[in-house]
Structure formats: structure tokens, C-alpha cells
Scaffold this motif. Sequence first.
Motif, mmCIF file in Angstrom:
data_model
loop_
_atom_site.group_PDB
_atom_site.id
_atom_site.type_symbol
_atom_site.label_atom_id
_atom_site.label_comp_id
_atom_site.label_asym_id
_atom_site.label_seq_id
_atom_site.Cartn_x
_atom_site.Cartn_y
_atom_site.Cartn_z
ATOM 1 N N GLY A 202 -0.351 -5.246 -13.400
ATOM 2 C CA GLY A 202 -1.461 -4.335 -13.600
ATOM 3 C C GLY A 202 -1.541 -3.218 -12.587
ATOM 4 N N LEU A 203 -0.625 -3.178 -11.612
ATOM 5 C CA LEU A 203 -0.712 -2.178 -10.554
ATOM 6 C C LEU A 203 0.074 -0.933 -10.917
ATOM 7 C CD1 LEU A 203 -0.322 -4.437 -7.408
ATOM 8 C CD2 LEU A 203 -2.399 -3.780 -8.621
ATOM 9 N N ARG A 204 -0.428 0.219 -10.497
ATOM 10 C CA ARG A 204 0.229 1.497 -10.756
ATOM 11 C C ARG A 204 1.119 1.838 -9.556
ATOM 12 N NH1 ARG A 204 -4.783 5.201 -10.986
ATOM 13 N NH2 ARG A 204 -5.241 3.907 -9.186
ATOM 14 N N TYR A 205 2.403 1.755 -9.716
ATOM 15 C CA TYR A 205 3.298 2.046 -8.605
ATOM 16 C C TYR A 205 3.777 3.486 -8.674
ATOM 17 C CZ TYR A 205 3.456 -2.781 -7.141
ATOM 18 O OH TYR A 205 3.112 -4.009 -6.647
ATOM 19 N N PRO A 206 4.151 4.112 -7.563
ATOM 20 C CA PRO A 206 4.015 3.604 -6.195
ATOM 21 C C PRO A 206 2.684 4.027 -5.575
ATOM 22 C CG PRO A 206 5.306 5.603 -6.183
ATOM 23 C CD PRO A 206 4.927 5.361 -7.614
ATOM 24 N N PRO A 207 2.041 3.170 -4.814
ATOM 25 C CA PRO A 207 0.749 3.497 -4.196
ATOM 26 C C PRO A 207 0.953 4.257 -2.889
ATOM 27 C CG PRO A 207 1.291 1.230 -3.724
ATOM 28 C CD PRO A 207 2.427 1.773 -4.559
ATOM 29 N N ARG A 208 1.331 5.513 -2.974
ATOM 30 C CA ARG A 208 1.670 6.308 -1.799
ATOM 31 C C ARG A 208 0.551 7.292 -1.462
ATOM 32 N NH1 ARG A 208 5.200 2.688 -0.989
ATOM 33 N NH2 ARG A 208 7.309 2.971 -1.751
ATOM 34 N N PRO A 209 0.212 7.433 -0.186
ATOM 35 C CA PRO A 209 -0.810 8.419 0.184
ATOM 36 C C PRO A 209 -0.293 9.847 0.063
ATOM 37 C CG PRO A 209 0.081 7.378 2.153
ATOM 38 C CD PRO A 209 0.668 6.655 0.974
ATOM 39 N N THR A 210 -1.099 10.697 -0.522
ATOM 40 C CA THR A 210 -0.804 12.125 -0.531
ATOM 41 C C THR A 210 -1.165 12.721 0.825
ATOM 42 O OG1 THR A 210 -3.009 12.621 -1.343
ATOM 43 C CG2 THR A 210 -1.278 12.285 -2.996
ATOM 44 N N GLU A 211 -0.790 13.976 1.031
ATOM 45 C CA GLU A 211 -1.121 14.648 2.290
ATOM 46 C C GLU A 211 -2.630 14.676 2.519
ATOM 47 O OE1 GLU A 211 -0.662 19.071 4.359
ATOM 48 O OE2 GLU A 211 0.699 18.461 2.755
ATOM 49 N N ARG A 212 -3.387 15.010 1.479
ATOM 50 C CA ARG A 212 -4.841 15.087 1.620
ATOM 51 C C ARG A 212 -5.442 13.728 1.933
ATOM 52 N NH1 ARG A 212 -7.768 18.239 3.719
ATOM 53 N NH2 ARG A 212 -8.367 16.350 4.834
ATOM 54 N N PHE A 213 -4.971 12.681 1.234
ATOM 55 C CA PHE A 213 -5.518 11.346 1.455
ATOM 56 C C PHE A 213 -5.164 10.853 2.855
ATOM 57 C CE2 PHE A 213 -5.576 6.691 1.005
ATOM 58 C CZ PHE A 213 -6.850 6.517 0.503
ATOM 59 N N LEU A 214 -3.945 11.120 3.300
ATOM 60 C CA LEU A 214 -3.552 10.706 4.644
ATOM 61 C C LEU A 214 -4.447 11.365 5.688
ATOM 62 C CD1 LEU A 214 -1.545 9.078 6.337
ATOM 63 C CD2 LEU A 214 -0.026 11.065 6.307
ATOM 64 N N ALA A 244 13.424 9.225 9.573
ATOM 65 C CA ALA A 244 13.247 10.551 10.171
ATOM 66 C C ALA A 244 12.347 11.428 9.322
ATOM 67 C CB ALA A 244 14.611 11.227 10.349
ATOM 68 N N ARG A 245 12.579 11.418 8.027
ATOM 69 C CA ARG A 245 11.800 12.264 7.128
ATOM 70 C C ARG A 245 10.326 11.871 7.166
ATOM 71 N NH1 ARG A 245 8.127 11.834 2.829
ATOM 72 N NH2 ARG A 245 8.212 13.722 1.605
ATOM 73 N N HIS A 246 10.037 10.567 7.110
ATOM 74 C CA HIS A 246 8.638 10.133 7.099
ATOM 75 C C HIS A 246 7.979 10.319 8.464
ATOM 76 C CE1 HIS A 246 8.100 8.752 3.017
ATOM 77 N NE2 HIS A 246 9.311 8.225 3.056
ATOM 78 N N THR A 247 8.748 10.148 9.529
ATOM 79 C CA THR A 247 8.186 10.376 10.860
ATOM 80 C C THR A 247 7.777 11.829 11.027
ATOM 81 O OG1 THR A 247 9.476 8.592 11.858
ATOM 82 C CG2 THR A 247 8.676 10.328 13.328
ATOM 83 N N ALA A 248 8.674 12.753 10.695
ATOM 84 C CA ALA A 248 8.364 14.178 10.849
ATOM 85 C C ALA A 248 7.175 14.568 9.977
ATOM 86 C CB ALA A 248 9.595 15.015 10.499
ATOM 87 N N TRP A 249 7.179 14.131 8.720
ATOM 88 C CA TRP A 249 6.100 14.492 7.802
ATOM 89 C C TRP A 249 4.760 13.940 8.263
ATOM 90 C CZ3 TRP A 249 2.863 11.708 4.443
ATOM 91 C CH2 TRP A 249 2.157 12.486 3.512
ATOM 92 N N THR A 250 4.766 12.669 8.689
ATOM 93 C CA THR A 250 3.515 12.032 9.105
ATOM 94 C C THR A 250 2.958 12.682 10.368
ATOM 95 O OG1 THR A 250 4.224 9.926 8.134
ATOM 96 C CG2 THR A 250 2.434 9.856 9.745
#
Length: 331
Positions: A202-214, A244-250
Motif C-alpha cells: 500500500g505504500l507509494r515508493y519512493p518516499p523521498r524528500p523534495t528540496e522544499r520539504f527538506l 557524493a551527490r547526496h552530500t553536496a545536494w543536502t
Amino acid sequence: MAGFVLGLAALAPAGAWVWWQPEPRSPGTGANALWARHQWVGEAHTEDEYRALGRLLRENRMTDVFFHAGPFEPDGGVPAAKYRNARKLIEAVRRHAPGVRAQAYLGQIRKVEGHGAIDLDDAAVRERVLATDAVFLDLGFDGIHYDFEPVYPDDAAFLTLLDRTRELTRSRGRLLSVALEQGTLADAAQPVLKALLPRTGGLRYPPRPTERFLKDVADRADQVAIMTYDAALPTRSLAGWHYARHTAWTLRTIGDRTTVFMGVPTYRPAMGWAEDLDGALRGVRRGVDELDRPPARPYGVGVYADWTTDPAEWARYRANWLPGPPENDGR
């Protein structure tokens, strides 16, 4: 056409390998966290065991430890029997690792479309969660560390809970810390993925935060820990690129707003994937290399987890990460 597609697919690992070769320029830091097993709050320990824990935290320059203290029951409570040794643990951390913040690590499977264990849309459940948080703060924990999964970027109830929890923790002079999944590859793709990908339980994947939500979470929390692990990539260079990509973006997105911990694994994922601690630490440092300037707030790594980290891995962690500047210690 098939050969063309295969050729393009081969270019990605080759390009990642070339990118991966230079040594990172950026050092590690002294603002680091550790996810710790439930037995520390649930079971009795000897003074020697507490002393060894304190030595491990000091040697590895941990500023924060997330001691698993839950999970929440569906009504938002946690039975007292589950954390009967929490006060002794907190007193031991203060004796043997003064200055290290012991946080209560609490969470549950978020109910989404009828599936899951806890319904944060229910105001009564959120109130019970807050009452439970207060119990752990009364025991002496330095903060509340939430890990609710999955959390989607349209989860208004989750943000409401963070608002209320921040009121509670700040009124006590304590911290609010939040664990989140890694960010979206492209925010505009999130609705498309929700519509196209099959649902599991029943879950909607992927549950990833957007820039605004983060940013919304970071503005409510003192610390955000990104669960960057489980990359499921076949080569070490691709896994390193992922970190590296997620570190820089975050860090570009919220590094000036809150303390950030990039989660790194000390376990080997299933299916023989290439992700490991050394590659993750190198990837985080390469991500910091990509920044135009250091973040305004402290940042570091979150080690997952104490129960999967052996002495050899701790030694590699110190060698590959800890030579960082002491001034960025997150205290």
C-alpha cells in the motif's frame, strides 16, 4: 539499438570510475553521530561495559548517539519495560563520555493508505507521542530523534508533529533530531513515480524528500540525519558517486539551516553490492569537495550502526574521516 543502449549503460560505470580516482581534498569533521542498539536502554550493563562505550564514543569523536528506545506503539506510547535501564545509561554516558549527547531514538512505520502501524494524521496519536517524548526528556535524554518511515513530501501531519515536538524540546533546552531518506533525483519526477511505480504493502515508493520539504524539516529540527545508505549500486565508484551527490545536494540545501549527518553503513548490503564504509566516507568527502564554501552549520556523518561495526571498521573510520578540523565539532 540494443547495442547503443548497452554502450550507454557501460559508460556510466566507466565515467564514475574515472571520477572516483582523485583523492578527496576535504577533511572529515568532528560532528558525528551513531545509531545505537536497543539493548542499551532495555537491558542491564556492567560498569566495564559502560566504560567501554564511553571510550568508543570519545575515540571516534561522536557528538551524538541515537539510542533506540522505541518503537512507538500504534497509540503513540512506549511501554516502560522497554526502557527500564535508560536512566542508568544516561548517567553512565555523562560519567564516561561527558559532552556526548544521548538522544532517544523513536519511530515507527508510518500508516499510509491503511497500511502501517502508527497514524500520525490522528491528533490524539500525535498528542500521545508528545507525552511519550516528555517521559524520555524527564529521564534525562538530551534530545528526541525521530525515525518515522515512510515520510512523503506532502506529509503535513509529520510537519505538525515536528512543530509541536520542537516546542517541547526547546522548552527543556534539548534537541530535536530527524532521520530522513535521501532526497529526490528530480523533484518534478516525484508525482510521476508515485503514479507509475507499483505499490508494495500500500505504500507509494519512493518516499523521498523534495528540496522544499527538506527545508521545511530543517527549519523545525536541530539536526537532520540523511539515511544515505542502501544505495544498491554494483560498483564502488558508483556507490561513492551516490554519496557524493547526496552530500553536496543536502549540504547546499540545508547546511546553513541545521546540523546535518550523512548516514554511512558498517554493514554489507544483500545481493553483493559494492557499498561499504570506506567508499561511503570517501564519497561524503568528495561531495564536500563540490561545495563552493563550507556550510554555516556543523556537519558530519552518522554511523549505522553500533551493532554492525567491528574494531577494524572503527579503525578505518578514524583513518578515513577523523583527521578533520576540530573546530567543526557540533557542540
